[in-house]
Write a protein that holds these residues in place. Structure first.
Motif, PDB file in Angstrom:
ATOM      1  N   PHE A 197      -1.886 -31.064 -32.048  1.00 31.92           N
ATOM      2  CA  PHE A 197      -2.972 -30.450 -32.816  1.00 31.92           C
ATOM      3  C   PHE A 197      -2.751 -30.711 -34.303  1.00 31.92           C
ATOM      4  CE2 PHE A 197      -4.876 -26.895 -35.145  1.00 31.92           C
ATOM      5  CZ  PHE A 197      -6.175 -26.921 -34.642  1.00 31.92           C
ATOM      6  N   ARG A 198      -3.826 -31.087 -34.987  1.00 37.33           N
ATOM      7  CA  ARG A 198      -3.781 -31.305 -36.442  1.00 37.33           C
ATOM      8  C   ARG A 198      -3.917 -29.947 -37.128  1.00 37.33           C
ATOM      9  NH1 ARG A 198      -5.154 -35.819 -39.753  1.00 37.33           N
ATOM     10  NH2 ARG A 198      -4.561 -35.289 -41.892  1.00 37.33           N
ATOM     11  N   ALA A 199      -2.782 -29.391 -37.550  1.00 34.17           N
ATOM     12  CA  ALA A 199      -2.777 -28.046 -38.125  1.00 34.17           C
ATOM     13  C   ALA A 199      -3.353 -28.021 -39.532  1.00 34.17           C
ATOM     14  CB  ALA A 199      -1.357 -27.489 -38.142  1.00 34.17           C
ATOM     15  N   ASN A 200      -3.104 -29.078 -40.293  1.00 33.82           N
ATOM     16  CA  ASN A 200      -3.599 -29.168 -41.662  1.00 33.82           C
ATOM     17  C   ASN A 200      -3.520 -30.621 -42.107  1.00 33.82           C
ATOM     18  OD1 ASN A 200      -0.853 -29.649 -42.546  1.00 33.82           O
ATOM     19  ND2 ASN A 200      -0.518 -27.442 -42.418  1.00 33.82           N
ATOM     20  N   ARG A 201      -3.717 -30.875 -43.356  1.00 33.63           N
ATOM     21  CA  ARG A 201      -3.731 -32.258 -43.844  1.00 33.63           C
ATOM     22  C   ARG A 201      -2.354 -32.908 -43.753  1.00 33.63           C
ATOM     23  NH1 ARG A 201      -6.583 -32.475 -49.594  1.00 33.63           N
ATOM     24  NH2 ARG A 201      -6.165 -34.689 -49.241  1.00 33.63           N
ATOM     25  N   GLN A 202      -1.306 -32.091 -43.643  1.00 37.71           N
ATOM     26  CA  GLN A 202       0.048 -32.631 -43.668  1.00 37.71           C
ATOM     27  C   GLN A 202       0.724 -32.685 -42.305  1.00 37.71           C
ATOM     28  OE1 GLN A 202       2.762 -30.393 -46.134  1.00 37.71           O
ATOM     29  NE2 GLN A 202       4.356 -31.962 -46.073  1.00 37.71           N
ATOM     30  N   PHE A 203       0.302 -31.845 -41.344  1.00 35.18           N
ATOM     31  CA  PHE A 203       1.042 -31.716 -40.092  1.00 35.18           C
ATOM     32  C   PHE A 203       0.171 -31.900 -38.845  1.00 35.18           C
ATOM     33  CE2 PHE A 203       4.151 -29.585 -42.756  1.00 35.18           C
ATOM     34  CZ  PHE A 203       5.363 -29.879 -42.151  1.00 35.18           C
ATOM     35  N   VAL A 221       3.055 -21.410 -38.268  1.00 37.01           N
ATOM     36  CA  VAL A 221       3.672 -21.841 -37.014  1.00 37.01           C
ATOM     37  C   VAL A 221       5.135 -22.210 -37.256  1.00 37.01           C
ATOM     38  CG1 VAL A 221       3.585 -23.514 -35.129  1.00 37.01           C
ATOM     39  CG2 VAL A 221       1.457 -22.740 -36.207  1.00 37.01           C
ATOM     40  N   GLU A 222       6.003 -21.713 -36.386  1.00 33.72           N
ATOM     41  CA  GLU A 222       7.411 -22.113 -36.403  1.00 33.72           C
ATOM     42  C   GLU A 222       7.678 -22.978 -35.180  1.00 33.72           C
ATOM     43  OE1 GLU A 222      10.232 -18.964 -36.695  1.00 33.72           O
ATOM     44  OE2 GLU A 222       9.128 -17.926 -38.292  1.00 33.72           O
ATOM     45  N   LEU A 223       8.310 -24.123 -35.403  1.00 38.17           N
ATOM     46  CA  LEU A 223       8.652 -25.033 -34.319  1.00 38.17           C
ATOM     47  C   LEU A 223      10.153 -25.003 -34.063  1.00 38.17           C
ATOM     48  CD1 LEU A 223       6.543 -28.166 -35.387  1.00 38.17           C
ATOM     49  CD2 LEU A 223       5.865 -26.343 -33.814  1.00 38.17           C
ATOM     50  N   ASP A 224      10.543 -25.396 -32.877  1.00 41.80           N
ATOM     51  CA  ASP A 224      11.963 -25.484 -32.558  1.00 41.80           C
ATOM     52  C   ASP A 224      12.681 -26.426 -33.515  1.00 41.80           C
ATOM     53  OD1 ASP A 224      11.916 -23.742 -30.349  1.00 41.80           O
ATOM     54  OD2 ASP A 224      11.153 -25.345 -29.060  1.00 41.80           O
ATOM     55  N   PHE A 225      12.012 -27.547 -33.842  1.00 42.36           N
ATOM     56  CA  PHE A 225      12.573 -28.515 -34.785  1.00 42.36           C
ATOM     57  C   PHE A 225      11.481 -28.864 -35.778  1.00 42.36           C
ATOM     58  CE2 PHE A 225      13.566 -29.774 -30.320  1.00 42.36           C
ATOM     59  CZ  PHE A 225      14.741 -29.043 -30.208  1.00 42.36           C
ATOM     60  N   GLU A 229       9.487 -27.676 -44.848  1.00 40.04           N
ATOM     61  CA  GLU A 229       8.182 -27.145 -45.249  1.00 40.04           C
ATOM     62  C   GLU A 229       7.626 -26.186 -44.199  1.00 40.04           C
ATOM     63  OE1 GLU A 229       8.456 -31.268 -47.089  1.00 40.04           O
ATOM     64  OE2 GLU A 229       9.019 -30.275 -45.219  1.00 40.04           O
ATOM     65  N   GLU A 230       6.975 -25.139 -44.672  1.00 41.14           N
ATOM     66  CA  GLU A 230       6.258 -24.246 -43.763  1.00 41.14           C
ATOM     67  C   GLU A 230       5.042 -24.956 -43.190  1.00 41.14           C
ATOM     68  OE1 GLU A 230       5.152 -20.629 -45.677  1.00 41.14           O
ATOM     69  OE2 GLU A 230       7.169 -19.768 -45.562  1.00 41.14           O
ATOM     70  N   ILE A 231       4.670 -24.583 -41.976  1.00 35.54           N
ATOM     71  CA  ILE A 231       3.485 -25.159 -41.338  1.00 35.54           C
ATOM     72  C   ILE A 231       2.439 -24.059 -41.222  1.00 35.54           C
ATOM     73  CG2 ILE A 231       2.567 -26.355 -39.317  1.00 35.54           C
ATOM     74  CD1 ILE A 231       5.450 -27.233 -38.692  1.00 35.54           C
ATOM     75  N   THR A 232       1.399 -24.175 -41.997  1.00 38.86           N
ATOM     76  CA  THR A 232       0.322 -23.191 -41.988  1.00 38.86           C
ATOM     77  C   THR A 232      -0.950 -23.843 -41.473  1.00 38.86           C
ATOM     78  OG1 THR A 232       1.282 -22.054 -43.883  1.00 38.86           O
ATOM     79  CG2 THR A 232      -1.013 -21.564 -43.373  1.00 38.86           C
ATOM     80  N   VAL A 233      -1.615 -23.204 -40.531  1.00 40.33           N
ATOM     81  CA  VAL A 233      -2.865 -23.736 -40.000  1.00 40.33           C
ATOM     82  C   VAL A 233      -3.970 -23.514 -41.028  1.00 40.33           C
ATOM     83  CG1 VAL A 233      -4.551 -23.608 -38.132  1.00 40.33           C
ATOM     84  CG2 VAL A 233      -2.124 -23.214 -37.651  1.00 40.33           C
ATOM     85  N   SER A 234      -4.694 -24.566 -41.348  1.00 38.37           N
ATOM     86  CA  SER A 234      -5.799 -24.446 -42.313  1.00 38.37           C
ATOM     87  C   SER A 234      -6.806 -23.402 -41.836  1.00 38.37           C
ATOM     88  CB  SER A 234      -6.509 -25.793 -42.482  1.00 38.37           C
ATOM     89  OG  SER A 234      -5.621 -26.767 -42.978  1.00 38.37           O
ATOM     90  N   TRP A 244      -7.244 -24.317 -28.735  1.00 36.69           N
ATOM     91  CA  TRP A 244      -6.280 -25.343 -28.268  1.00 36.69           C
ATOM     92  C   TRP A 244      -5.106 -24.692 -27.548  1.00 36.69           C
ATOM     93  CZ3 TRP A 244      -1.291 -26.249 -30.633  1.00 36.69           C
ATOM     94  CH2 TRP A 244      -0.630 -27.381 -30.157  1.00 36.69           C
ATOM     95  N   LEU A 245      -4.634 -23.556 -28.045  1.00 35.92           N
ATOM     96  CA  LEU A 245      -3.482 -22.887 -27.446  1.00 35.92           C
ATOM     97  C   LEU A 245      -3.738 -22.456 -26.009  1.00 35.92           C
ATOM     98  CD1 LEU A 245      -2.292 -20.630 -30.427  1.00 35.92           C
ATOM     99  CD2 LEU A 245      -1.093 -22.620 -29.480  1.00 35.92           C
ATOM    100  N   VAL A 246      -4.970 -22.106 -25.710  1.00 33.85           N
ATOM    101  CA  VAL A 246      -5.289 -21.613 -24.362  1.00 33.85           C
ATOM    102  C   VAL A 246      -6.054 -22.641 -23.530  1.00 33.85           C
ATOM    103  CG1 VAL A 246      -5.302 -19.211 -25.101  1.00 33.85           C
ATOM    104  CG2 VAL A 246      -7.434 -20.500 -25.144  1.00 33.85           C
TER     105      VAL A 246
END
Length: 247
Positions: A197-203, A221-225, A229-234, A244-246
């Motif tokens: 999933f494209r969470a934002n322009r960077q991830f 969002v926190e990932l195992d690896f 940088e923090e990952i924030t959904v736009s 997408w999650l469901v």
């Protein structure tokens, strides 16, 4: 007879493809090309065939280099051990993409797809090819990365995320971070949308590695690896993210 050319730098592989093509009497192999240099020369001096079977990684470069220098109206079926070139292949008149080792049924299917363009006798446009590819979208399962002078295959199911930094797109695994040759926009087109999933322009993130989701004040969002940088959904992607999650 359908004039056909094979582009393959490994002689045993070229002979195998030619043997497989001999099962189709309507095909006539008129040339075997082993390098980018020879390909540019041959396509500059000869009438272009209707059908081309081409490996991608050759000894002196990529076969894409041939068709970027000498555009062809022939249809190209790429044969390769790597599927990371799918997107670029379909921008260069490709109608199919066969991963080695090539199975007879896959080869037959690719030839039938090629024939489906021929009956009317009308020329096929690049747009029509792109529409066909859009319907038969191939998802990326492996990425080829370069480490110094070495190459490594990384399975997409080992990747927790792709992210851009200083105009380079990296992929993250449990072991380390690798640079890639893709853009995030290109990856969106070829990754399995059920997994990534494209969470934002960077991830772009993988559902397989989501560790935690914070919903306040933003969706983080926190990932195992993951990189530092923090990952924030736009904000404009939050609804799509929850679907997408469901999904």
């Amino acid at each position: 007879m359908i004039k056909t050319v094979i582009i393959e730098d490994e002689k045993p592989a070229a002979r195998k493809i030619e043997r497989m093509l001999s099962l189709f009497p309507e095909l006539e192999v008129v040339a075997n090309i082993e390098s980018v240099e020879d390909g540019v020369k041959w396509f500059s001096e000869n009438e272009h065939p209707q059908l081309i079977f081409s490996d991608i990684v050759l000894g002196d470069g990529l076969s894409f280099d041939i068709f970027e220098k000498i555009p062809t109206k022939g249809f190209i079926i790429y044969t390769t051990a790597f599927d990371q070139y799918t997107l670029k292949a379909f921008k260069l008149n490709s109608i199919d993409y066969l991963l080695k080792p090539i199975l007879e049924e896959d080869l037959a299917g690719a030839i039938e797809k090629f024939k489906s363009f021929l009956p009317s006798g009308n020329p096929v446009t690049s747009q029509e090819i792109k529409q066909l590819i859009k319907k038969d979208k191939t998802t990326l399962s492996r990425v080829l990365v370069k480490i110094g002078y070495n190459l490594k295959i990384v399975q997409t199911n080992e990747i927790s995320c792709f992210f851009s930094e200083n105009k380079i797109v990296y992929l993250q695994t449990e072991d380390r971070t690798y640079p890639s040759d893709f853009t995030l926009d290109e990856l969106e087109d070829v990754l399995d949308e059920k997994k990534f999933f494209r969470a934002n322009r960077q991830f772009i993130i993988s559902s397989d590695y989501i560790k935690n989701i914070h919903t306040s004040p933003n969706y983080k969002v926190e990932l195992d690896f993951q990189p530092q940088e923090e990952i924030t959904v736009s904000r404009d992607r939050v609804k799509d993210f929850k679907d997408w999650l469901v999904g």
